[in-house]
Each structure stands twice: as structure tokens, then as C-alpha cells.
Design a protein around this motif. Structure first.
Motif, short mmCIF file in Angstrom:
data_model
loop_
_atom_site.label_atom_id
_atom_site.label_comp_id
_atom_site.label_asym_id
_atom_site.label_seq_id
_atom_site.Cartn_x
_atom_site.Cartn_y
_atom_site.Cartn_z
N VAL A 1 0.75 -1.25 0.08
CA VAL A 1 -0.07 0.13 0.05
C VAL A 1 0.84 1.02 0.09
CG1 VAL A 1 -1.82 1.19 1.31
CG2 VAL A 1 -1.75 -1.33 1.19
N SER A 2 0.61 2.11 -0.99
CA SER A 2 1.38 3.28 -0.99
C SER A 2 0.73 4.27 -0.75
CB SER A 2 2.16 3.34 -2.36
OG SER A 2 2.95 4.29 -2.44
N VAL A 3 1.25 5.03 0.41
CA VAL A 3 0.58 6.40 1.06
C VAL A 3 1.44 7.45 0.78
CG1 VAL A 3 -1.45 7.11 2.30
CG2 VAL A 3 -0.61 4.59 2.28
N PRO A 4 1.54 8.24 -0.21
CA PRO A 4 2.72 9.20 -0.34
C PRO A 4 2.20 10.34 0.35
CG PRO A 4 2.07 8.62 -2.56
CD PRO A 4 0.98 7.92 -1.51
N LEU A 5 3.11 10.98 1.17
CA LEU A 5 2.72 12.09 1.70
C LEU A 5 2.95 13.27 0.95
CD1 LEU A 5 4.76 11.62 5.11
CD2 LEU A 5 2.35 11.04 4.64
N CYS B 1 5.76 14.53 -0.95
CA CYS B 1 6.78 13.68 -1.96
C CYS B 1 6.44 13.97 -3.29
CB CYS B 1 6.19 12.18 -1.59
SG CYS B 1 6.21 11.64 -0.01
N LEU C 1 9.99 1.84 1.34
CA LEU C 1 10.10 3.27 1.23
C LEU C 1 9.06 3.88 0.31
CD1 LEU C 1 13.67 3.94 2.32
CD2 LEU C 1 11.69 4.32 3.82
N ASP C 2 9.05 3.24 -0.98
CA ASP C 2 8.45 3.56 -1.89
C ASP C 2 7.69 2.62 -2.79
OD1 ASP C 2 6.82 5.18 -3.81
OD2 ASP C 2 8.61 6.83 -4.31
N GLY C 3 6.52 2.36 -2.72
CA GLY C 3 5.93 1.31 -3.35
C GLY C 3 5.65 1.50 -4.71
N ASP C 4 5.76 2.90 -5.03
CA ASP C 4 5.45 3.13 -6.70
C ASP C 4 6.59 3.07 -7.38
OD1 ASP C 4 2.92 3.62 -5.92
OD2 ASP C 4 2.95 5.58 -5.72
#
Lengths: 191, 462
Positions: free
Chosen positions: B22-26, B29, B64-67
Motif C-alpha cells: 500500500v503506497s500512501v505518499p505524503l 513527496c 519506502l516507496d511502493g510506486d
């Protein structure tokens, strides 16, 4: 709250938050993960999980190692490389992660015996180790039994400099054969 | 920061478990530095090598970054840990406890390609594999480990390693040496040839000698000898090893022809082997001719071939790095980590002031990988370069309930590596009042070695 939650999820590998890449305490904590497990949840039997232990307990023990008041086979060396502020921040960081009990099943007879021999521990650690009496006392439920056994050996050994008088007194009163039993009892508890 | 609301946390876990990542970029970012790679991914990271360094880099970029799309390229389906593989040789550990596949990384969304990289086009930023694949990258992590160089010893070559194993890459080689040690009759000579440093696992040869001695002692083969011919004049944890050898294996003093099961011959006394006769398993140096029953030659090594071919190992055969990020000094889009790089000054054992280079260990490779992963994710997301932290812990097991360790810490100040002396050092040889170290210290470290290897394997591959 949201940021906090992300810390916890990211540490467990359940979510990613790129901002954590640049967070200095995250960066420091990533080096701790090598020995204590990803996100502070250990899978090595002799190494403790540290995620979810109380902030006071973590800070106390780290500072005692740093000052030399308390012995450790290796942490006393490593921790001297950290500032007091970093130690406080790391204690805060790991304390906010959820506790993951690694429940290690044990036979009924062992659990019964374990209940018996841990009677002296109950006052401070709670009946199953999951509800410690105060913030200075670590939780024990689902902690690795091997690690707990080694900790008790340290308290029982006169040549190993420990700081907690009550622990020294009580563990030294235990029968030698009961040490592993007590450790396995707490390792088997889920809460 | 306030305490996490547990209910919210549990709900989030339940939601997260339905997706691989699950990627939840703040909001921070999506800054101006954020790049978009073709094909939808935010950026593409290719990792060469699936050892401790490469696996950790792949995992932590994804964490750290799923994208970010991460592809790890490794020729083998199963990795065997070099750390603690000496315990396999001496029969103290099952090799299966040191083996791990790549399913853990796959579950985290890392593409794992079982293939071998044969070329890197640094201008086009394309990696070519033996299997004919071409992969474009925005960032490349180079973690190929070491390449052996057999040509320092006349008569020695890769062709003889099934008969004269190195066991310096764990797996089949480990088991060959184990079999030979166990078949050696009482009174036999087990000879370990150590190359000039720097080499991977600095205390490894001496741990191997210790555990072989433990095996021979416990199996009634007490007339046997273990002779270390060393191309160096000192070594990692030397004082601790010799103290343990005296206590357990009758070690007398340095040099050849001594009593005791283990003998250590340093470079200046003929330890540098320069010639081998394969048929008789005889090694020669300027002063010594020695016929072995079991011969274990550890070849000299340098950075992995692909790192050299890519032009990243210009100085002395190792890859030089930028301390802040582990990026190659030659190419800002390539991160050179693990045994193939040299971080800090070169290893110079015996000089007390020179012990500030990073040792070639699994642990340091992993902290280098984490630094590289954070630097890559920060760069892709337009964040400031993270402050790097490097740490090492390395345990050596020398006998029953007897282990010790060394710790190292490094930080970066003004763009250069800084060895943090106060946070580093070896296990004590004596207590502050000069009394002997209580046995519990050695027992604890032997136990911690097992916990350590389980955790590093899980932290890298899990």
C-alpha cells in the motif's frame, strides 16, 4: 496521527511513505533492524523484539549501557556511538510501534509449571507478562524465550554487572532448572 | 508524537493485507523533483546481485516507496549465507538454516529475474542480461559481490576448486570442504591459505580454523594440525582468537612448528603462498613447503566482474563511493554497495590508527544498501539527501559456547566517512580490573550470532 500510523505500517512493510526515506531517526533505526528485525520485530530467538516496548524502559536500558552502569556483551560498545538525544528519539520511535507477540507454543505441563515458577514475577510483569506494572518494566508476553532465558542468566551471574536489584534477587532465588521454564512460559503468552 | 490508536492500526493492517503493497505518499513527496518513468512506475530501480546487499536494497526501496518499480537480477534461485557457514564445515549447523529464496522479496512486489547481467550501458542507462533481456533504469544498484583472482598462485586455477575448495562463496563449496575435513584421518594437516587483504569476511579464515579445531577435538582426532598460511602480518580480532585458541586448542605462539592444534604463519615468516602442486596438495612460499591432507585456498579477490566491466572499479580493483549516498564515484545513477566497494581507507590490519575502513561483511553491506535505498527514494521524490548511518556487527564462533564480536560505526561529516571510534570495538579480552572475562560473555555472543543470522536473513530477504 496519520503520519504516526504510516511510521508503524511502513516499519512492518505494510505501507510505504517516501518521506520516511529522509527522516533521520528512521535512518538510524534501519541500522537497528539488522539485529532486531525489520521494524524491531525479531525472528532470531536470542535477540529481543524491541518494537512496542515502553519508552521509559528502552531509554533507561540504553542510557545505562552508555554510562557503563549496566553490562552487555555488545550493546555497551555500540550505544556509545549515539548521542543522548538520538537514544531518546530511538526509544520514542520503537515504543510507538505496536508490540508483536511471537507466541511460541509450549506443552500444557510446562505452562502449568511455568505459572508456578513465575509467581514471584507477577507483581511487576503481570500474570502473563503483557501487563507490566509500570513503564520501567518490560513486557514479556511473546518475547523470545531463548532471549529471556539468557537475560535471566545475566541476572543470576555474579560476574555480570546488572543494575536492577529486585531482578537480581528474584532470579537468583529461582531453581536453575526453572529458568528455562519461566522463559518458555512467557514466550508462550499472547497477551 | 501521540500513541498510535490501536483500532485504527488494526483496521489499516486489515486493509493493507489485501494488497501486496500500500503506497500512501505524503503530500511532501509530490515535489518538483518527482519524476515519472515511462510505463507508469514512478521510477525504475534495477539491482544487480541477490546477496545480502542487493536483497536489502531491493526490499528497502520497495518499503519506502511502493510506486517505484524494482527488479532484482540474480543467477541463482537460492542464496546461501556466507556468515556462519563455517559452522556447516565443522558440522555444527545444517546448511539449510543458511539458505533462503526470493519469495519474500516477490511478495513485497520486487520483480526477481533469475538471470545474469552481462553489460551495463551507462549512457543509455540500460542493463543487458545473458538471457537477452534489456532493462532500462533510473537508478542502478550494483551489488555483485567479489570476483576471485586465482593467478597470484602459480599452478592454481578455478579448474581445481572441486578438489581444493575455497568455500568462500557458500553453498556447494561449503559442503565439499565439510566432507574433506570429516574424512581427514587423525594426524592429518588441514591447511588454510589466506590471501592478502582486503578480503570479504576479515575474521572468516580464523573462525574456520577455530571451528575445524573444535570438530577435530570432539572427534578424537587430536593429533591433527590446522595450519594457517597468511599473506598478512596481522588479522581481525587476532588477540581474541589467540586467547581462545590457547584456552581450547593448546595454541602456543605464532609461527610454524609449534605445539597445539592451530598454527598461524604470517606473511613475514613465510605465510604468503605463491605456488601450488595440485596433485600432491603441496603449497610453497618463499620459506615454506607444506603438503596438506585437506587444502583450503581462499583466492585473492576484487570487485565483481560486472562492476569492473562497467568502469566502476578504477582504483585498486574496488569501487569507490560517495559517502553520503553510496553512489559510485564514477556515476551518480549507480550505487555500488557491499563487498565490491571500498568505503573509507583500505584495510590495513596491524595499524591501530587505520582501522576505519568498512569491513566486507554482510552486516555492513546491508546498512550500505539501506543508505542507498533511502538516497534513491529521496532523489526520486525530490526530498533532501538523507543523513546516512553505517553500522557493522560481526560475530565469530570459536568453540562450544564461545563467541565474540566486533562492532563498527561510521557517519559522514563534510562529505567524508567518519569512523565513530567510541561506538566501535571488539569484545573485551579482560575486564577493566584485568580479571578474566567471565564465561557468560562468550556464551552470550555465541548465542547472539545465531539470533543475528536469523534476523539479517529475514531483514534482507523476508
Amino acid at each position: 496521527m496519520r503520519h504516526n500510523l504510516l511510521f508503524a505500517l511502513a516499519a512492518l512493510g505494510l505501507a510505504s511513505a517516501p518521506a520516511l526515506a529522509a527522516d533521520p531517526i528512521e535512518g538510524l533505526a534501519r541500522t537497528c533492524n539488522n539485529c532486531h528485525g525489520t521494524g524491531g520485530v525479531s525472528v532470531g530467538y536470542s535477540m529481543p523484539s524491541i518494537a512496542g516496548l515502553s519508552e521509559t524502559y528502552l531509554k533507561n536500558i540504553l542510557m545505562e549501557w552508555k554510562s557503563g552502569a549496566r553490562a552487555s556483551a555488545n550493546m555497551t560498545r555500540l550505544i556509545k556511538g549515539y548521542t543522548d538525544e538520538e537514544i531518546a528519539a530511538l526509544a520514542g520511535y520503537y515504543s510507538k510501534l505496536p508490540w508483536t507477540a511471537q507466541v511460541q507454543p509450549a506443552a500444557k505441563e510446562l505452562l502449568a509449571k511455568g505459572k508456578d515458577v513465575t509467581e514471584r514475577c507477577e507483581t511487576c510483569h503481570g500474570a502473563t507478562g503483557g501487563q507490566p506494572d509500570d513503564k520501567e518494566t518490560p513486557r514479556l508476553n511473546g518475547q523470545w524465550a531463548k532471549y529471556l532465558e539468557l537475560e535471566m542468566l545475566k541476572y543470576r551471574d555474579e560476574g555480570f554487572q546488572m543494575t536492577h536489584k529486585k531482578m537480581m534477587k528474584n532470579t537468583r532465588k529461582m531453581e536453575e532448572g526453572d529458568v528455562a521454564t519461566a522463559a518458555k512460559y512467557y514466550g508462550a503468552q499472547s497477551k | 508524537m501521540s500513541q498510535i490508536n490501536r483500532r485504527e492500526f488494526v483496521k489499516a493492517i486489515a486493509a493493507a493485507s489485501s494488497a501486496a503493497a500500500v503506497s500512501v505518499p505524503l503530500s511532501a513527496c509530490a515535489g518538483p523533483g518527482a519524476k515519472r518513468a515511462s510505463g507508469g512506475a514512478k521510477a525504475r530501480v534495477v539491482v544487480i546481485g541477490g546477496g545480502y546487499g542487493g536483497a536489502t536494497a531491493a526490499k528497502y526501496v520497495k518499503l519506502l516507496d511502493g510506486d517505484i518499480e524494482v527488479t532484482l537480477i540474480e543467477p541463482n534461485a537460492v542464496y546461501t549465507s556466507c556468515p556462519l557457514s563455517n559452522e556447516v564445515i565443522s558440522g555444527h549447523r545444517d546448511i539449510k538454516t543458511l539458505q533462503v529464496g526470493y519469495d519474500g522479496l516477490k511478495k513485497r512486489g520486487v520483480h526477481v529475474l533469475q538471470d545474469m547481467v552481462i553489460g551495463v550501458d551507462r549512457t543509455k542507462k540500460v542493463v543487458t542480461t545473458k538471457g537477452g533481456k534489456k532493462l532500462e533504469y533510473d537508478a542502478l544498484v550494483m551489488s555483485p559481490g567479489v570476483e576471485f583472482h586465482y593467478d597470484n598462485i602459480a599452478g592454481y586455477s578455478e579448474a581445481v576448486i572441486n578438489d581444493i575448495p575455497h568455500a568462500w562463496k557458500a553453498g556447494e563449496q561449503t559442503l565439499i570442504l565439510q566432507k574433506q575435513l570429516m574424512a581427514m584421518p587423525d594426524g592429518g594437516k588441514f591447511v588454510i591459505v589466506v590471501p592478502k587483504g582486503p578480503f570479504r569476511c576479515p575474521p572468516g579464515p580464523y573462525e574456520r580454523a577455530s571451528l575445524a579445531a573444535s570438530y577435530l577435538k570432539h572427534h578424537g582426532k587430536t593429533k591433527s594440525k590446522i595450519i594457517i598460511l597468511d599473506a598478512n602480518d596481522s588479522h581481525s580480532k587476532k588477540g581474541l582468537f589467540q586467547q581462545a585458541w590457547k584456552a581450547m586448542y593448546g595454541f602456543e605462539k605464532e609461527g610454524m612448528g609449534t605445539n597445539g592444534m592451530i598454527e598461524w604463519v604470517k606473511a613475514s615468516e613465510g605465510g604468503t603462498v605463491n605456488k601450488l602442486d595440485v596433485a600432491s596438495k603441496t603449497v610453497h612460499s618463499d620459506f615454506v613447503d607444506l603438503k596438506a591432507d585437506v587444502l583450503n585456498i581462499i583466492p585473492a579477490h576484487k570487485a565483481g566482474k560486472i562492476a569492473v566491466d562497467t568502469g566502476l572499479a578504477k582504483e585498486s580493483g574496488w569501487c569507490k563511493v560517495v559517502p553520503m549516498t553510496m553512489a559510485s564515484a564514477e556515476d551518480e545513477n549507480i550505487y555500488t554497495i557491499g563487498d565490491s566497494c571500498v568505503a573509507g581507507e583500505m584495510a590495513l590490519y596491524g595499524n591501530p590508527n587505520a582501522n576505519f575502513d568498512m569491513p566486507k561483511s554482510a552486516h555492513i553491506a546491508m546498512t550500505q544498501a539501506k543508505v542507498a535505498a533511502a538516497a534513491i527514494v529521496a532523489k526520486v521524490n525530490g526530498l533532501p539527501t538523507p543523513q546516512p548511518y553505517y553500522a557493522n556487527t560481526c560475530y565469530s564462533i570459536v568453540g562450544d559456547d564461545y563467541g565474540f564480536s566486533v562492532a563498527h560505526q561510521y557517519r559522514v561529516e563534510n562529505g567524508t566517512f567518519k569512523y565513530i571510534k567510541e561506538g566501535s570495538g571488539v569484545s573485551p579480552m579482560a575486564m577493566p580490573d584485568k580479571s578474566p572475562v567471565p564465561a557468560i560473555y562468550r556464551k552470550l555472543e555465541a548465542e547472539y550470532a545465531d539470533g543475528w543470522v536469523r534476523n539479517v536473513m529475514a531483514d534482507a530477504f523476508g
